[in-house]
Design a protein around this motif. Structure first.
Motif, PDB file in Angstrom:
ATOM      1  N   ASP A 197       0.809  -1.209   0.000  1.00  0.00           N
ATOM      2  CA  ASP A 197       0.000   0.000   0.000  1.00  0.00           C
ATOM      3  C   ASP A 197       0.846   1.265   0.000  1.00  0.00           C
ATOM      4  N   SER A 198       2.166   1.109   0.005  1.00  0.00           N
ATOM      5  CA  SER A 198       3.039   2.265   0.185  1.00  0.00           C
ATOM      6  C   SER A 198       2.953   3.258  -0.969  1.00  0.00           C
ATOM      7  N   PHE A 199       2.770   2.759  -2.198  1.00  0.00           N
ATOM      8  CA  PHE A 199       2.683   3.679  -3.329  1.00  0.00           C
ATOM      9  C   PHE A 199       1.418   4.524  -3.235  1.00  0.00           C
ATOM     10  N   LYS A 200       0.325   3.865  -2.887  1.00  0.00           N
ATOM     11  CA  LYS A 200      -0.960   4.575  -2.780  1.00  0.00           C
ATOM     12  C   LYS A 200      -0.945   5.571  -1.625  1.00  0.00           C
ATOM     13  N   ASN A 201      -0.329   5.178  -0.506  1.00  0.00           N
ATOM     14  CA  ASN A 201      -0.388   6.011   0.693  1.00  0.00           C
ATOM     15  C   ASN A 201       0.762   7.014   0.817  1.00  0.00           C
ATOM     16  N   PHE A 202       1.941   6.643   0.298  1.00  0.00           N
ATOM     17  CA  PHE A 202       3.117   7.484   0.534  1.00  0.00           C
ATOM     18  C   PHE A 202       3.876   7.848  -0.738  1.00  0.00           C
ATOM     19  N   GLY A 203       3.434   7.334  -1.889  1.00  0.00           N
ATOM     20  CA  GLY A 203       4.129   7.645  -3.128  1.00  0.00           C
ATOM     21  C   GLY A 203       5.457   6.945  -3.288  1.00  0.00           C
ATOM     22  N   ALA A 204       5.686   5.871  -2.517  1.00  0.00           N
ATOM     23  CA  ALA A 204       6.927   5.095  -2.609  1.00  0.00           C
ATOM     24  C   ALA A 204       6.578   3.688  -3.067  1.00  0.00           C
ATOM     25  N   ALA A 205       7.170   3.246  -4.173  1.00  0.00           N
ATOM     26  CA  ALA A 205       6.832   1.947  -4.755  1.00  0.00           C
ATOM     27  C   ALA A 205       7.633   0.824  -4.111  1.00  0.00           C
ATOM     28  N   LEU A 206       6.965  -0.309  -3.847  1.00  0.00           N
ATOM     29  CA  LEU A 206       7.643  -1.498  -3.343  1.00  0.00           C
ATOM     30  C   LEU A 206       8.344  -2.215  -4.492  1.00  0.00           C
ATOM     31  N   GLY A 207       7.620  -2.420  -5.590  1.00  0.00           N
ATOM     32  CA  GLY A 207       8.197  -2.990  -6.803  1.00  0.00           C
ATOM     33  C   GLY A 207       8.953  -4.277  -6.564  1.00  0.00           C
ATOM     34  N   SER A 208      10.109  -4.374  -7.203  1.00  0.00           N
ATOM     35  CA  SER A 208      10.918  -5.594  -7.108  1.00  0.00           C
ATOM     36  C   SER A 208      11.834  -5.594  -5.897  1.00  0.00           C
ATOM     37  N   GLY A 209      11.777  -4.540  -5.089  1.00  0.00           N
ATOM     38  CA  GLY A 209      12.560  -4.530  -3.854  1.00  0.00           C
ATOM     39  C   GLY A 209      13.927  -3.890  -3.970  1.00  0.00           C
ATOM     40  N   VAL A 210      14.101  -2.945  -4.885  1.00  0.00           N
ATOM     41  CA  VAL A 210      15.371  -2.234  -5.009  1.00  0.00           C
ATOM     42  C   VAL A 210      15.373  -1.001  -4.105  1.00  0.00           C
ATOM     43  N   ILE A 211      16.468  -0.796  -3.394  1.00  0.00           N
ATOM     44  CA  ILE A 211      16.681   0.446  -2.666  1.00  0.00           C
ATOM     45  C   ILE A 211      17.958   1.050  -3.248  1.00  0.00           C
ATOM     46  N   LEU A 212      17.792   2.033  -4.127  1.00  0.00           N
ATOM     47  CA  LEU A 212      18.914   2.678  -4.795  1.00  0.00           C
ATOM     48  C   LEU A 212      19.130   4.047  -4.162  1.00  0.00           C
ATOM     49  N   ALA A 213      20.188   4.160  -3.373  1.00  0.00           N
ATOM     50  CA  ALA A 213      20.496   5.425  -2.703  1.00  0.00           C
ATOM     51  C   ALA A 213      21.402   6.269  -3.600  1.00  0.00           C
ATOM     52  N   ILE A 214      21.072   7.542  -3.720  1.00  0.00           N
ATOM     53  CA  ILE A 214      21.823   8.460  -4.577  1.00  0.00           C
ATOM     54  C   ILE A 214      22.223   9.671  -3.742  1.00  0.00           C
ATOM     55  N   ASP A 215      23.528   9.975  -3.706  1.00  0.00           N
ATOM     56  CA  ASP A 215      23.982  11.068  -2.847  1.00  0.00           C
ATOM     57  C   ASP A 215      23.944  12.406  -3.572  1.00  0.00           C
ATOM     58  N   GLU A 216      24.370  13.443  -2.850  1.00  0.00           N
ATOM     59  CA  GLU A 216      24.218  14.821  -3.314  1.00  0.00           C
ATOM     60  C   GLU A 216      25.128  15.201  -4.473  1.00  0.00           C
ATOM     61  N   THR A 217      26.050  14.321  -4.852  1.00  0.00           N
ATOM     62  CA  THR A 217      26.965  14.648  -5.954  1.00  0.00           C
ATOM     63  C   THR A 217      26.367  14.345  -7.325  1.00  0.00           C
ATOM     64  N   HIS A 218      25.144  13.832  -7.360  1.00  0.00           N
ATOM     65  CA  HIS A 218      24.514  13.451  -8.626  1.00  0.00           C
ATOM     66  C   HIS A 218      23.438  14.445  -9.031  1.00  0.00           C
ATOM     67  N   CYS A 219      23.316  14.655 -10.329  1.00  0.00           N
ATOM     68  CA  CYS A 219      22.334  15.596 -10.886  1.00  0.00           C
ATOM     69  C   CYS A 219      21.047  14.849 -11.243  1.00  0.00           C
ATOM     70  N   ALA A 220      19.912  15.424 -10.890  1.00  0.00           N
ATOM     71  CA  ALA A 220      18.616  14.795 -11.167  1.00  0.00           C
ATOM     72  C   ALA A 220      18.400  14.604 -12.663  1.00  0.00           C
ATOM     73  N   VAL A 221      18.836  15.557 -13.479  1.00  0.00           N
ATOM     74  CA  VAL A 221      18.678  15.438 -14.934  1.00  0.00           C
ATOM     75  C   VAL A 221      19.481  14.256 -15.448  1.00  0.00           C
ATOM     76  N   ASP A 222      20.704  14.116 -14.972  1.00  0.00           N
ATOM     77  CA  ASP A 222      21.568  13.024 -15.414  1.00  0.00           C
ATOM     78  C   ASP A 222      20.993  11.670 -14.995  1.00  0.00           C
TER      79      ASP A 222
END
Length: 539
Positions: free
Chosen positions: A411-436
């Motif tokens: 229910d997380s996507f419906k309630n919080f906008g976060a998808a469970l999907g296949s179970g990936v947690i991809l952390a991205i730090d501040e050195t990366h550009c959203a466009v890239d």
């Protein structure tokens, strides 16, 4: 010299093999022989211990000490210090995976392991080790039940598909069971094509019999006599692990005719895919098994009624099948007591990206993204801040640091906008550009589109073209709005789930990082310094 028996388990998976795991294992075995330790030391292989990035892992029992090995010198130090002198080689210990003198390793006490119950504790090449830990007890119990009762137990457990869709497993089985047909099939979808997802590979390499047992139970429940494991051809270690386990199961009378003395027969084989992402969609997968181009079918009819060779077919994910044996063995109520009211059981996550500890972890449904990033993933390395986390895989959602408290379940996507999907947690730090980040992801979808329908075939390339303009500093507000228009069209008119899923990650990153995209319109350079601006050329 230590007098009690010692076992050294070497973590073997596709990642550790690239780091020389088998070489270090063989070198360890040679040193054991050199120092006449063969009578008290066993050197064995096991599956993944759940952590990447620390070299090859050695688990020494009974102390449950985990060592990180990166050279032959490290192997020698473990032999000379631990095996010969009986003292811990402190400088090689992986502290967060080792609990000296405890009954079990810390990595299993901070998790709730159902799917990974045997991974890292048995030799996956030996069926007897699986049987010794209640392996095939669920199958034996299922044979004492009527098929419809087995299905009711799965329905009662609340088990839902772990491949991303989350469809109730028992209900899917019931659809197939009710169809009157002499030929039915069970297919395991092991075509793990979601970028960042590697949990299924480690399940197959660390505990292949759990998947096989789950498939046999499914076959018995729905009345199928044939099963296929459809797996990516480049998963060499997983393919070898499954084929070896299937051969052993035949040898022990657990596959083939009259299994365990019953009148039920079930055959199982492996089918290799060519690595097409779209074949993760169940009808495209079925087309591929039939020898056709891996492109999705028009639905309905759905596979439970008309699937492989137009016969009733159950298609479930690797993780889903691995949940089945303990559910039948321990009961639906046991499984349902784990997780949340609407999302029973556990979930295996692939932790990747800018994390201190990358690997797999299994925790109850409802665990927050923050816990997965900081408690299990160790946070962001080098003191950098987290910028965004993508949950659920390539087709999942991007969330910002202030949203990491979102619990992950169906229910997380419906309630919080976060998808469970296949179970990936991809952390991205501040050195990366959203466009890239967005451009890199959309290039993947453009490459993997099968081309069957124009909304996906053309839409993905249009999106990549627009994002390329932004990455060169040539974006406009009109182009930014056009990204939403293309996403809407793809969602409404794409033929299959691939094209329909593309708008999910695209919208989430556009919504949350709008300012960063628009900064590429007016700024003299990328605010993060990642994109190479080129404003001289006209669009």
């Amino acid at each position: 010299m230590m007098s009690k028996p010692i076992t050294v388990l070497v973590s073997i998976d596709s990642n550790s093999l690239l780091l020389g795991a088998r070489h270090y294992k063989n070198y360890l075995a040679s040193l054991v022989e050199k120092y006449n330790l063969g009578s008290i030391v066993d050197v064995l292989e096991t599956g993944s211990l759940g952590d990447y990035g620390k070299g090859v892992l050695f688990l020494v029992l009974p102390e449950n000490t985990v060592y990180s090995v990166k050279s032959e010198a490290d192997v020698e130090k473990i032999v000379l210090e631990h095996l010969l002198k009986g003292r811990i080689a402190r400088e090689l210990v992986v502290e967060d995976l080792s609990v000296e003198g405890s009954v079990e390793a810390k990595s299993t006490t901070i998790e709730e392991r159902v799917v990974l119950r045997n991974a890292g504790s048995i030799d996956p090449r030996n069926i007897e080790e699986y049987i010794a830990l209640n392996g095939y007890q669920g199958l034996a119990k299922a044979f004492r039940m009527e098929p419809r009762v087995v299905i009711e137990e799965i329905k009662k457990s609340g088990l839902r598909g772990r491949g991303g869709a989350g469809f109730p497993t028992g209900l899917k089985w019931e659809f197939t069971q009710k169809v009157d047909s002499p030929d039915k099939y069970v297919i395991c979808n092991a075509d793990e094509g979601e970028p960042g997802t590697f949990k299924d590979r480690l399940i197959m390499e660390g505990d292949p019999h759990s998947v096989i047992e789950g498939m046999i139970i499914a076959g018995y429940a729905v009345g199928a006599s044939k099963g296929y494991i459809y797996i990516r051809g480049e998963y060499f270690e997983s393919v070898a692990s499954l084929r070896r386990a299937i051969s052993q199961a035949y040898e022990y009378g657990l596959l083939g005719a009259s299994i365990l003395g019953t009148d039920f027969s079930f055959d199982l084989s492996v089918r290799l895919g060519a690595g097409a992402y779209v074949c993760g969609e169940e009808t495209a997968l079925i087309e591929s098994i039939e020898g056709k181009s891996g492109r999705p079918r028009l639905k309905p009819p759905y596979p439970p009624v008309s699937g492989l060779y137009n016969k009733p077919t159950v298609v479930n994910n690797v993780e889903t099948f691995a949940c089945v044996p303990p559910i039948i063995d321990k009961g639906a109520n046991w499984f349902k007591a784990i997780g949340t009211n609407s999302s029973a059981g556990t979930k295996v996550y692939s932790l990747c990206g800018n994390l201190v500890k990358r690997g797999i972890v299994e925790v109850p449904m409802g665990t927050t993204v923050a816990d997965l990033v900081y408690k299990f993933g160790g946070g962001i390395p080098d003191g950098r801040a987290v910028k965004m986390v993508q949950t659920g895989g390539a087709a999942g959602t991007f969330i910002k640091p202030e949203e990491l408290g979102a619990p992950l379940d169906f229910d997380s996507f419906k309630n919080f906008g976060a998808a469970l999907g296949s179970g990936v947690i991809l952390a991205i730090d501040e050195t990366h550009c959203a466009v890239d980040i967005a451009k890199n992801l959309m290039e993947f979808f453009a490459h993997e589109s099968c081309g069957k329908c124009s909304p996906c075939r053309e839409g993905t390339h249009i999106i990549v073209h627009i994002l390329n303009e932004f990455s060169k500093g040539r974006g406009t507000r009109e182009l930014f709005d056009q990204l939403y228009d293309v996403a809407d069209t793809m969602e409404d008119s794409s033929f299959c789930g691939l094209g329909q899923a593309v708008p999910i990650p695209l919208r989430s990153i556009l919504d949350r990082f709008k300012d960063e995209f628009l900064a590429h319109v007016d700024a003299p350079q990328c605010p993060i310094g990642v994109c190479k601006f080129d404003k001289k050329k006209k669009r």
